[in-house]
Motif scaffolding. Structure first.
Motif, short mmCIF file in Angstrom:
data_model
loop_
_atom_site.label_atom_id
_atom_site.label_comp_id
_atom_site.label_asym_id
_atom_site.label_seq_id
_atom_site.Cartn_x
_atom_site.Cartn_y
_atom_site.Cartn_z
N GLY A 134 -63.01 -38.46 58.91
CA GLY A 134 -63.81 -38.58 57.69
C GLY A 134 -63.34 -37.53 56.70
N ARG A 135 -64.08 -37.38 55.59
CA ARG A 135 -63.61 -36.42 54.58
C ARG A 135 -64.78 -35.80 53.82
N VAL A 136 -64.49 -34.65 53.20
CA VAL A 136 -65.33 -34.16 52.10
C VAL A 136 -64.42 -34.06 50.89
N GLY A 145 -63.35 -33.55 41.98
CA GLY A 145 -62.67 -34.76 41.51
C GLY A 145 -63.48 -35.97 41.96
N GLU A 146 -64.70 -36.09 41.40
CA GLU A 146 -65.62 -37.13 41.87
C GLU A 146 -65.74 -38.24 40.84
N HIS A 147 -65.70 -39.47 41.35
CA HIS A 147 -65.73 -40.66 40.48
C HIS A 147 -64.55 -40.67 39.50
N THR A 148 -63.46 -40.10 39.94
CA THR A 148 -62.24 -40.12 39.13
C THR A 148 -61.20 -41.06 39.73
N ASP A 149 -61.31 -41.39 41.02
CA ASP A 149 -60.22 -42.16 41.65
C ASP A 149 -60.05 -43.54 41.02
N TYR A 150 -61.18 -44.22 40.73
CA TYR A 150 -61.05 -45.56 40.14
C TYR A 150 -60.78 -45.48 38.63
N ASN A 151 -60.61 -44.29 38.12
CA ASN A 151 -60.15 -44.11 36.74
C ASN A 151 -58.70 -43.61 36.71
N GLN A 182 -66.49 -52.10 46.30
CA GLN A 182 -65.46 -51.85 45.28
C GLN A 182 -65.05 -50.38 45.22
N CYS A 183 -64.73 -49.78 46.36
CA CYS A 183 -64.39 -48.35 46.38
C CYS A 183 -63.02 -48.10 45.77
N GLY A 184 -62.76 -46.84 45.41
CA GLY A 184 -61.43 -46.43 44.97
C GLY A 184 -60.55 -46.11 46.18
N ILE A 185 -59.49 -45.34 45.96
CA ILE A 185 -58.49 -45.12 47.01
C ILE A 185 -58.68 -43.78 47.74
N MET A 186 -59.56 -42.91 47.22
CA MET A 186 -59.64 -41.55 47.77
C MET A 186 -59.87 -41.50 49.29
N ASP A 187 -60.90 -42.19 49.75
CA ASP A 187 -61.32 -42.02 51.15
C ASP A 187 -60.23 -42.48 52.12
N GLN A 188 -59.61 -43.60 51.80
CA GLN A 188 -58.56 -44.13 52.68
C GLN A 188 -57.31 -43.23 52.63
N ALA A 219 -75.22 -49.17 41.76
CA ALA A 219 -75.06 -48.07 40.80
C ALA A 219 -73.58 -47.69 40.68
N TYR A 220 -72.88 -47.71 41.81
CA TYR A 220 -71.44 -47.39 41.82
C TYR A 220 -70.67 -48.40 40.96
N ASN A 221 -70.95 -49.68 41.19
CA ASN A 221 -70.25 -50.72 40.42
C ASN A 221 -70.57 -50.62 38.94
N THR A 244 -70.96 -34.27 47.00
CA THR A 244 -69.64 -34.81 47.33
C THR A 244 -69.77 -36.30 47.66
N GLY A 245 -68.76 -37.07 47.28
CA GLY A 245 -68.80 -38.51 47.54
C GLY A 245 -69.48 -39.27 46.42
N ALA A 246 -69.94 -40.47 46.73
CA ALA A 246 -70.49 -41.35 45.70
C ALA A 246 -71.77 -40.80 45.07
N GLY A 247 -72.59 -40.09 45.87
CA GLY A 247 -73.81 -39.49 45.33
C GLY A 247 -75.07 -40.23 45.73
C1 GLA Z 1 -66.94 -43.23 47.25
C2 GLA Z 1 -65.74 -44.14 47.08
C3 GLA Z 1 -64.53 -43.35 46.58
C4 GLA Z 1 -64.87 -42.51 45.36
C5 GLA Z 1 -66.16 -41.72 45.58
C6 GLA Z 1 -66.62 -41.02 44.33
O1 GLA Z 1 -66.69 -42.31 48.28
O2 GLA Z 1 -65.42 -44.77 48.30
O3 GLA Z 1 -63.46 -44.23 46.31
O4 GLA Z 1 -64.97 -43.31 44.21
O5 GLA Z 1 -67.21 -42.53 46.04
O6 GLA Z 1 -65.72 -40.03 43.96
#
Ligand code: GLA
Length: 381
Positions: free
Chosen positions: A27-29, A33-39, A167-173, A220-222, A329-332
């Motif tokens: 997993g990760r913390v 740089g939050e909510h920036t990956d999909y931007n 619809q997550c971004g790429i950060m976590d993977q 809310a994320y979408n 940290t994370g989506a919130g």
């Molecule tokens: C979730 C998503 C990530 C990223 C964060 C917010 O963890 O899976 O892609 O958008 O929220 O930074």
């Protein structure tokens, strides 16, 4: 018993033999740089020492038989007749990864094994990405294809987007695939280039789990994603990554207040994230902490993805002399915050934050120091 021993012991009991291998993915913390990956922006996560494990052996046919220790469940599927997503979520991640890899032309073989781990589900530490990357690694070990962390992260993200409908971004993977021991990873989410840095000397990263989970995170994320995309369109650029502070200052009045605030968060957060890496490389804990504090305020006020519990635990940590800075940290909307704290006396810091948070909210937090671990890998034999 360690997680590795758990899956290995159950494997022996089920299959009467040693597994051919054991794989894990963490997993990760996210430090900042939050909510920036999909931007298309910058993120700075660290793979934690909690992970998902699979003990497995190859099969002669093209089936996958998986036993989940944590879900107390057992499922089987054939690689040439993948079952549609069900309500039994855990197996959908395995099927989704198989689907995504096959879509990309990977030739997969079957396997059987035991899945288990200690990334808490739903607390914002990316248990989903950990399960996806462990699954990809399991297929890699029994099939004959090249392991490339970026390609695997993209395939797993596609599984989550298309198969699981998130619809997550790429950060976590990316961090679960490419994490490094004792280092955090700055990821450019446009090029997927990475650069690493160690924590400042004599500091530790603490996970502050508010022990609150909130529904409606996905919608809310979408909505936030859509607002960011609309703001980028307004500026005539591909993504908010392409809007710098100057351009924003000149033209921000053109945006409606909510869109302006969303865009301001992303633009300033990208700047903070790049500065955070410079601070880390300079061993400057004070500056890194200040950037984390500013990030939380921006997420709370401009991006509006914090929660009363997150604000409370962050305030408790930030008020403590042992803490350089804390943020969600994370989506919130619930889940975890992170704090950069002095390594010396961290146990008493945890005790003080725990007491402060209990007083403020009546909730019982879960507070742990975490190291930085490696991304998806084989750990046995
Ligand atoms: C979730 C998503 C990530 C990223 C964060 C917010 O963890 O899976 O892609 O958008 O929220 O930074």
């Amino acid at each position: 018993m360690t997680q590795r021993e758990r899956v290995q012991t159950r494997f022996r009991a089920e299959f009467g033999d040693e597994p051919a291998c054991i794989v894990r993915a963490p997993g990760r913390v996210n430090l900042i740089g939050e909510h920036t990956d999909y931007n298309d922006g910058f993120v700075f996560p660290m793979a934690i020492d909690r992970a998902t494990y699979i003990a497995l052996r190859p099969r002669a046919d093209n089936k996958v038989l998986a036993i989940s220790l944590d879900m107390d469940d057992r499922r089987e599927f054939a690689l040439d007749a993948l079952p549609s997503p069900t309500e039994t979520k855990w197996i959908d991640y395995l099927v989704g990864v198989a689907w995504s890899l096959q879509e990309r032309g990977y030739d997969l073989r079957g396997w059987e094994g035991v899945v288990g781990g200690d990334v808490p589900i739903g607390s914002g530490l990316s248990s989903s990405a950990a399960l996806e990357l462990t699954t990809a690694r399991a297929f890699y070990e029994v099939s004959a294809f090249e392991w490339d962390a970026r390609s695997m992260a993209l395939a797993c993200q596609a599984a989550e987007n298309a198969w699981l409908g998130v619809q997550c971004g790429i950060m976590d993977q990316m961090i679960s695939a490419a994490g490094l021991r004792d280092r955090a990873l700055l990821i450019d989410c446009r090029s997927l280039e990475t650069a690493s840095a160690p924590l400042p000397p004599d500091t530790v990263m603490v996970i502050l789990d508010t022990n609150t989970r909130r529904g409606l995170v996905d919608s809310a994320y979408n909505e936030r994603r859509a607002q960011c995309e609309a703001a980028a369109r307004h500026f005539g650029v591909k993504a908010l990554r392409d809007v710098d502070g100057d351009l924003f200052a000149r033209r921000k009045q053109e945006l409606a207040p909510v869109m302006r605030a969303r865009a301001r968060h992303v633009i300033t957060e990208n700047e903070r994230t790049l500065r955070a890496r410079a601070a880390m490389l300079a061993g400057d804990a004070a500056t890194l902490g200040q950037l984390m504090i500013a990030s939380h305020i921006s997420l709370r006020d401009d991006f509006e993805v914090s929660s009363p519990a997150l604000d409370a635990i962050v305030a408790c940590a930030n008020a403590d002399a042992a803490c350089y800075g804390a943020r969600m940290t994370g989506a919130g909307f619930g889940g975890c915050a992170v704090a950069l704290a002095g390594a010396d006396g961290v146990e008493s810091f945890l005790a003080r934050v725990g007491a402060c948070y209990r007083d403020a909210t009546g909730n019982e937090p879960i507070l742990t120091v975490t190291g930085a671990s490696r991304g998806a890998e084989k750990i046995y034999p």
